[in-house]
Write an enzyme that holds these catalytic residues in place. Structure first.
Site, PDB file in Angstrom:
ATOM      1  N   CYS A 163      19.046 -51.405  18.119  1.00 51.93           N
ATOM      2  CA  CYS A 163      18.756 -52.832  18.323  1.00 51.93           C
ATOM      3  C   CYS A 163      19.939 -53.735  18.023  1.00 51.93           C
ATOM      4  O   CYS A 163      19.869 -54.934  18.271  1.00 51.93           O
ATOM      5  CB  CYS A 163      17.574 -53.238  17.461  1.00 51.93           C
ATOM      6  N   HIS A 295      16.599 -61.939  13.902  1.00 49.56           N
ATOM      7  CA  HIS A 295      16.231 -60.656  14.501  1.00 49.56           C
ATOM      8  C   HIS A 295      14.728 -60.721  14.821  1.00 49.56           C
ATOM      9  O   HIS A 295      14.315 -60.363  15.902  1.00 49.56           O
ATOM     10  CB  HIS A 295      16.572 -59.518  13.544  1.00 49.56           C
ATOM     11  N   GLU A 306      13.824 -60.177   6.433  1.00 55.45           N
ATOM     12  CA  GLU A 306      14.866 -61.036   6.996  1.00 55.45           C
ATOM     13  C   GLU A 306      14.856 -62.411   6.317  1.00 55.45           C
ATOM     14  O   GLU A 306      15.909 -62.991   6.045  1.00 55.45           O
ATOM     15  CB  GLU A 306      14.664 -61.187   8.516  1.00 55.45           C
ATOM     16  N   LYS A 327      12.451 -63.465  20.517  1.00 55.04           N
ATOM     17  CA  LYS A 327      11.760 -62.234  20.939  1.00 55.04           C
ATOM     18  C   LYS A 327      10.293 -62.517  21.252  1.00 55.04           C
ATOM     19  O   LYS A 327       9.644 -61.757  21.970  1.00 55.04           O
ATOM     20  CB  LYS A 327      11.847 -61.164  19.845  1.00 55.04           C
ATOM     21  N   HIS A 332      11.385 -57.456  22.639  1.00 51.04           N
ATOM     22  CA  HIS A 332      12.508 -56.815  21.962  1.00 51.04           C
ATOM     23  C   HIS A 332      13.262 -55.948  22.977  1.00 51.04           C
ATOM     24  O   HIS A 332      12.811 -54.868  23.332  1.00 51.04           O
ATOM     25  CB  HIS A 332      12.011 -55.974  20.782  1.00 51.04           C
ATOM     26  N   PHE A 391      17.452 -50.028  13.734  1.00 51.17           N
ATOM     27  CA  PHE A 391      17.018 -48.759  13.168  1.00 51.17           C
ATOM     28  C   PHE A 391      18.291 -47.974  12.849  1.00 51.17           C
ATOM     29  O   PHE A 391      19.260 -48.010  13.612  1.00 51.17           O
ATOM     30  CB  PHE A 391      16.207 -47.964  14.196  1.00 51.17           C
TER      31      PHE A 391
END
Lengths: 404, 89
Positions: A163, A295, A306, A327, A332, A391
């Protein structure tokens, strides 16, 4: 030190087939999430996504060429055309071709090609594999086809960090130009990950929402997969001025870090270090930043983590920041995520409009910042950062300033 | 039978290499036709897929250099396949 600016941007996503259309959707808080229409949903529990809909590849590529292009490369080429056209940059005949880099992030690469070839082989027991399978699926195919289409002969490659791929790619391009390794770059991210196989893999992680994506909101149920590409033309401020280009924003810095912790769980300390590094690289104090493009995946764990990372870095200044996750509208996009989001950041800086977090219902006590719920906000944005946390614990944050 | 196989193979060569079909004769070699290597593998794939046969990678017994040789090769492989199927039956 060389200053780097953005002079062109292109995008294709669920919320539009051009950067202009995507920005218009973001400004209006219009979400592109809906029932999946491009793939079979019989085997799926999660049947929503942010797909690129109403897209006809033959409107962009002839049949012969299309045979070479996975959907992930088609998206990258379409976005790159828009970016290069907008910037008005010419690579040929002036020595720039060999001094231009192409750096394109992608989480996986040609997933549709792989899915199709496996279906043929394992499901239909057909032992013959299409001879273009490998050149279509390789992760560097998007970068390679951009070099070929635009005659760019400088250092070019793909970047993969799930990502964070797009932000890592843009950061690499920034550092390459700053160091003098290149004078311009075409950089961004692309992903075409909505296949039955990939959907099942994500489903199994139990991080997918079945209703919609509501980042930072109470009642959020997870992420929604998206797809598309965002591609940008970067060059030195000096070159841009010399050729009279319109400067969309300054790419002032980038910061990267690794959590070295869990393979999937985000970490507020690791992500905070990437934010700090981006601010330091850009020479930005915490009170100079007005907007954070988060994010903001909409999972139960990302959003409070976050929020803590932002608080840790910005301290008391966190309470005057506008923070939003687009998003909620384009889903995403994994390896394309940071690049699609950069369209929102450039829009915020250039037009003084902060794109909202759509689908926001109620406040979550663990997410206590100003998330610009549902409606865009008119506000001067002097500087902004854009977060991507992958990830694997690989974080990349971009810092941008309004064009002077 | 033979004309059908030849017609189909010429169709495939013309389509995959974006060639004017009239330029293709039994004698034309794939080199004469200036077919790039990536188009060649697509031609081989399309022929295998259409006739459900496996063309050998490289073999002295098979001519895959000329269009005519390719037609003969495919006909031989089709005949062998038919023999095998008969034997099984």
């Amino acid at each position: 030190m060389r200053r780097i600016v953005i002079t062109g941007m292109g995008c294709i996503a669920a919320i539009g087939h051009t950067a202009t259309a995507c920005w218009a959707s973001m400004r209006e808080g219009r979400s592109g999430i809906g029932p999946l229409v491009n793939i079979e949903t019989e085997l799926l529990n999660v049947r929503i996504g942010a797909e690129v809909r109403g897209y006809d590849p033959l409107a962009h590529f002839d049949e012969k060429r299309l045979a070479l292009l996975d959907r992930v490369t088609q998206f990258a080429l379409i976005a790159a055309r828009e970016a290069v056209a907008q910037s008005g940059i010419a690579f040929a005949g002036n020595g720039l071709s060999g001094r231009t880099a192409v750096v394109i992030g992608t989480g996986v690469g040609g997933q549709n090609t792989l899915d199709d070839s496996y279906r043929r082989l394992y499901m239909h027991n057909n032992p013959r594999c299409h001879p273009l399978t490998i050149p279509r699926l390789m992760a560097n195919a998007p970068a390679s086809h951009i070099t070929m289409e635009h005659g760019i002969t400088g250092p070019s490659f793909a970047v993969a960090s799930a990502c964070s791929s797009a932000n890592h790619a843009v950061a690499m391009a920034l550092f390459m130009i700053r160091s003098g390794l290149a004078d311009a770059a075409v950089a961004g991210g692309t992903e075409a990950c909505i296949t039955v196989g990939t959907m099942k893999g994500w489903e199994a992680m139990r991080v997918m929402a079945t209703d919609t994506c509501r980042p930072f909101s109470r009642g959020r149920r997870g992420m929604v997969l998206g797809e598309g590409a965002g591609i940008f033309v970067l060059e030195t401020l000096e070159n841009a001025k010399a050729r009279g280009a319109v400067i969309l924003a300054e790419l002032a810095g980038a910061g990267m870090s690794s959590d070295a912790g869990d393979i999937v769980a985000p970490c507020d300390l690791g992500t905070a270090r990437a934010i700090e590094a981006a601010l330091a690289d850009a020479g930005l104090a915490t009170d100079a930043v007005d907007y954070v493009n988060a994010h903001g995946t909409g999972t139960t764990i990302n959003d409070p983590t976050e929020t803590r990372a932002i608080r840790r870095v910005f301290g008391a200044d966190a309470d005057r920041l506008a923070v939003s996750s687009t998003k909620s509208m384009h889903g995403h996009g994994l390896g394309a995520a940071g690049a699609i989001e950069l369209v929102g950041v450039v829009g915020a800086l250039s037009q003084g409009i902060i794109p909202p977090t759509a689908n926001f219902t109620d406040r979550d006590p663990d997410c206590d910042l100003d998330y610009v719920p549902n409606v865009a906000r008119e506000q001067l944005v002097r500087a902004a950062i854009s977060n991507s946390f992958a990830f694997g614990g690989l974080n990349a944050v971009l810092a941008l300033k309004r064009a002077a | 039978m033979s004309d059908d196989v030849q017609n189909k193979i010429f169709d495939i060569i013309a389509k995959e290499a974006s060639l004017d079909r009239a330029r293709i004769t039994r004698d034309s070699t794939l080199k004469d036709l200036q077919i790039p290597s990536l188009d060649m593998v697509q031609i081989f794939f399309a022929i295998e897929d259409h006739f459900n046969i496996n063309l050998p990678d490289q073999s002295a017994d098979f001519d895959t250099e000329s269009a005519g040789g390719l037609v003969d090769t495919v006909e031989r492989l089709l005949a062998e396949k038919a023999e095998k199927e008969k034997a099984k039956a």
